[in-house]
Design a protein around this motif. Structure first.
Motif, PDB file in Angstrom:
ATOM      1  N   ARG A   1      -4.969  12.990  -3.041  1.00 31.86           N
ATOM      2  CA  ARG A   1      -4.108  11.800  -2.949  1.00 31.86           C
ATOM      3  C   ARG A   1      -4.765  10.622  -2.260  1.00 31.86           C
ATOM      4  NH1 ARG A   1       1.473  14.882  -1.623  1.00 31.86           N
ATOM      5  NH2 ARG A   1       1.753  15.658  -3.739  1.00 31.86           N
ATOM      6  N   GLU A   2      -5.297  10.837  -1.094  1.00 31.57           N
ATOM      7  CA  GLU A   2      -5.838   9.699  -0.348  1.00 31.57           C
ATOM      8  C   GLU A   2      -6.973   9.035  -1.113  1.00 31.57           C
ATOM      9  OE1 GLU A   2      -5.825   6.706   2.235  1.00 31.57           O
ATOM     10  OE2 GLU A   2      -4.324   8.280   2.131  1.00 31.57           O
ATOM     11  N   ALA A   3      -7.865   9.838  -1.683  1.00 33.36           N
ATOM     12  CA  ALA A   3      -8.961   9.271  -2.464  1.00 33.36           C
ATOM     13  C   ALA A   3      -8.424   8.530  -3.690  1.00 33.36           C
ATOM     14  CB  ALA A   3      -9.934  10.369  -2.895  1.00 33.36           C
ATOM     15  N   ALA A   4      -7.394   9.079  -4.319  1.00 34.00           N
ATOM     16  CA  ALA A   4      -6.818   8.430  -5.504  1.00 34.00           C
ATOM     17  C   ALA A   4      -6.145   7.114  -5.136  1.00 34.00           C
ATOM     18  CB  ALA A   4      -5.831   9.374  -6.196  1.00 34.00           C
TER      19      ALA A   4
ATOM     20  N   TYR B   1       0.836  -1.208   0.000  1.00 32.82           N
ATOM     21  CA  TYR B   1       0.000   0.000   0.000  1.00 32.82           C
ATOM     22  C   TYR B   1       0.869   1.256   0.000  1.00 32.82           C
ATOM     23  CZ  TYR B   1      -3.806   3.162   1.291  1.00 32.82           C
ATOM     24  OH  TYR B   1      -4.736   4.174   1.313  1.00 32.82           O
ATOM     25  N   GLY B   2       1.949   1.240   0.748  1.00 33.56           N
ATOM     26  CA  GLY B   2       2.853   2.387   0.790  1.00 33.56           C
ATOM     27  C   GLY B   2       3.521   2.650  -0.544  1.00 33.56           C
ATOM     28  N   ILE B   3       3.865   1.594  -1.261  1.00 33.58           N
ATOM     29  CA  ILE B   3       4.471   1.741  -2.595  1.00 33.58           C
ATOM     30  C   ILE B   3       3.453   2.375  -3.544  1.00 33.58           C
ATOM     31  CG2 ILE B   3       5.368   0.475  -4.595  1.00 33.58           C
ATOM     32  CD1 ILE B   3       6.603  -1.477  -2.495  1.00 33.58           C
ATOM     33  N   LEU B   4       2.215   1.902  -3.475  1.00 31.74           N
ATOM     34  CA  LEU B   4       1.147   2.478  -4.284  1.00 31.74           C
ATOM     35  C   LEU B   4       0.930   3.949  -3.917  1.00 31.74           C
ATOM     36  CD1 LEU B   4      -1.296   2.301  -6.228  1.00 31.74           C
ATOM     37  CD2 LEU B   4      -2.636   1.493  -4.265  1.00 31.74           C
TER      38      LEU B   4
ATOM     39  N   ALA C   1       1.142   9.686  -5.074  1.00 25.07           N
ATOM     40  CA  ALA C   1       1.495  11.014  -4.553  1.00 25.07           C
ATOM     41  C   ALA C   1       2.198  11.870  -5.602  1.00 25.07           C
ATOM     42  CB  ALA C   1       2.371  10.884  -3.307  1.00 25.07           C
ATOM     43  N   GLY C   2       2.941  11.248  -6.483  1.00 20.24           N
ATOM     44  CA  GLY C   2       3.628  11.993  -7.529  1.00 20.24           C
ATOM     45  C   GLY C   2       2.756  12.297  -8.734  1.00 20.24           C
ATOM     46  N   LEU C   3       1.526  11.793  -8.737  1.00 19.36           N
ATOM     47  CA  LEU C   3       0.655  11.959  -9.908  1.00 19.36           C
ATOM     48  C   LEU C   3      -0.534  12.887  -9.694  1.00 19.36           C
ATOM     49  CD1 LEU C   3       0.552   8.234 -11.091  1.00 19.36           C
ATOM     50  CD2 LEU C   3       1.704  10.142 -12.234  1.00 19.36           C
ATOM     51  N   VAL C   4      -0.956  13.065  -8.468  1.00 19.06           N
ATOM     52  CA  VAL C   4      -2.163  13.871  -8.222  1.00 19.06           C
ATOM     53  C   VAL C   4      -1.890  14.945  -7.177  1.00 19.06           C
ATOM     54  CG1 VAL C   4      -3.717  11.967  -8.825  1.00 19.06           C
ATOM     55  CG2 VAL C   4      -3.069  12.306  -6.457  1.00 19.06           C
TER      56      VAL C   4
ATOM     57  N   PHE D   1      -7.547   3.887 -15.722  1.00 13.08           N
ATOM     58  CA  PHE D   1      -7.514   4.602 -14.447  1.00 13.08           C
ATOM     59  C   PHE D   1      -6.380   5.614 -14.408  1.00 13.08           C
ATOM     60  CE2 PHE D   1      -5.899   5.159 -10.152  1.00 13.08           C
ATOM     61  CZ  PHE D   1      -7.038   5.607  -9.494  1.00 13.08           C
ATOM     62  N   ALA D   2      -5.182   5.183 -14.762  1.00 19.35           N
ATOM     63  CA  ALA D   2      -4.006   6.063 -14.700  1.00 19.35           C
ATOM     64  C   ALA D   2      -4.178   7.266 -15.633  1.00 19.35           C
ATOM     65  CB  ALA D   2      -2.740   5.286 -15.043  1.00 19.35           C
ATOM     66  N   ALA D   3      -4.735   7.027 -16.801  1.00 14.51           N
ATOM     67  CA  ALA D   3      -4.921   8.120 -17.765  1.00 14.51           C
ATOM     68  C   ALA D   3      -5.938   9.140 -17.251  1.00 14.51           C
ATOM     69  CB  ALA D   3      -5.383   7.564 -19.111  1.00 14.51           C
ATOM     70  N   GLY D   4      -6.877   8.705 -16.432  1.00 16.30           N
ATOM     71  CA  GLY D   4      -7.907   9.602 -15.929  1.00 16.30           C
ATOM     72  C   GLY D   4      -7.571  10.332 -14.645  1.00 16.30           C
ATOM     73  N   LEU D   5      -6.412  10.088 -14.083  1.00 17.23           N
ATOM     74  CA  LEU D   5      -6.045  10.782 -12.844  1.00 17.23           C
ATOM     75  C   LEU D   5      -5.885  12.272 -13.102  1.00 17.23           C
ATOM     76  CD1 LEU D   5      -3.428   8.368 -11.215  1.00 17.23           C
ATOM     77  CD2 LEU D   5      -5.685   8.959 -10.340  1.00 17.23           C
ATOM     78  N   PRO D   6      -6.378  13.107 -12.184  1.00 14.55           N
ATOM     79  CA  PRO D   6      -6.217  14.551 -12.360  1.00 14.55           C
ATOM     80  C   PRO D   6      -4.760  14.960 -12.236  1.00 14.55           C
ATOM     81  CG  PRO D   6      -7.099  14.086 -10.187  1.00 14.55           C
ATOM     82  CD  PRO D   6      -7.027  12.770 -10.930  1.00 14.55           C
ATOM     83  N   ALA D   7      -4.382  15.935 -13.005  1.00 12.27           N
ATOM     84  CA  ALA D   7      -2.988  16.404 -12.955  1.00 12.27           C
ATOM     85  C   ALA D   7      -2.811  17.454 -11.888  1.00 12.27           C
ATOM     86  CB  ALA D   7      -2.585  16.957 -14.303  1.00 12.27           C
TER      87      ALA D   7
END
Length: 193
Positions: free
Chosen positions: A144-147, A128-131, A136-139, A187-193
Motif C-alpha cells: 500500500r504505502e509504495a503504491a 493524500y489521505g483520500i488517495l 488501500a482498497g486496491l492493493v 497505472f491503475a490497470a497495473g496495480l497488483p490485486a
C-alpha cells in the motif's frame, strides 16, 4: 471613529485576506501578492493584515492551506466513481486539472517550504489521505504505502510537466484531461490485486 478602525471591522478579515490573496496570486502571480495589496483588495487599512499574518510568508502559508483544502475537496468529488480503479483514475485527472487551472497556487503549495516551515505530514483528512484510502482498497497491505507514493508521484510529476510545458510534442498534443486519464489509467490497470 478613526478610518483605520472603521475599515478594520470587516467580519472575517482573515478569510477575506486569504480570498483576496488567492485572487491576486491567480491574476498577477506571486510577485504581485503583498500584505498591502491584500489589504487594499479586502478594503481594509494597510496595517490590518498584521493582526492575522506576521509577514508575506505567513499569508502565503495560509493561501497554501486553502489550496490544500480545495484540492482535497476536488479529489473527494472525483473519488465518487463506483469502480475503485476508475475512482483512482478520476482522482489523478482531478489533480492534474487542478494544477493546470491554478498553476500559481499549485507552485505555492508544492514549492519550497514557506517561511522555513517544514511541510505538514499528510493525514487522513487531506488529499493524500483520500488517495491513500482509495489505494488501500486496491492493493495488498504490504504494498500500500509504495503504491500510494507511486500514484502520487505519477500524478504530481504529470501535473508539473504539464504546467511547466515540459511534455514531448506528442504528449503535449493530447488534451491534458485525456493525457491524465490515459496515464493514470495505465497505472491503475497495473496495480497488483
Amino acid at each position: 471613529m478613526s478610518t483605520e478602525k472603521a475599515t478594520y471591522h470587516h467580519g472575517k478579515l482573515r478569510d477575506a485576506l486569504v480570498r483576496t490573496a488567492l485572487s491576486l496570486l491567480e491574476e498577477s502571480g506571486v510577485e504581485a501578492l503583498t500584505l498591502r495589496a491584500a489589504a487594499r483588495g479586502a478594503g481594509v487599512s494597510a496595517m490590518a493584515p498584521y493582526r492575522h499574518f506576521a509577514d508575506k510568508a505567513d499569508l502565503l502559508a495560509a493561501v497554501a492551506e486553502q489550496g490544500y483544502a480545495d484540492l482535497r475537496d476536488r479529489l473527494a468529488r472525483a473519488d465518487a466513481a463506483a469502480d475503485p480503479r476508475q475512482a483512482l483514475v478520476e482522482q489523478g485527472v482531478a489533480y492534474v486539472l487542478f494544477a493546470l487551472e491554478r498553476p500559481a497556487l499549485f507552485r505555492i503549495m508544492f514549492g519550497a517550504p514557506l517561511g522555513g516551515m517544514p511541510p505538514k505530514p499528510p493525514t487522513a483528512g487531506t488529499a493524500y489521505g483520500i488517495l491513500a484510502a482509495r489505494v488501500a482498497g486496491l492493493v495488498p497491505e504490504e504494498k500500500r504505502e509504495a503504491a500510494v507514493v507511486a500514484a502520487w508521484s505519477l500524478v504530481h510529476g504529470l501535473a508539473c510537466l504539464t504546467v511547466d510545458g515540459r511534455l514531448t510534442p506528442q504528449a503535449d498534443a493530447a488534451s491534458p484531461e485525456t493525457l491524465a486519464r490515459q496515464v493514470t489509467g495505465l497505472f491503475a490497470a497495473g496495480l497488483p490485486a
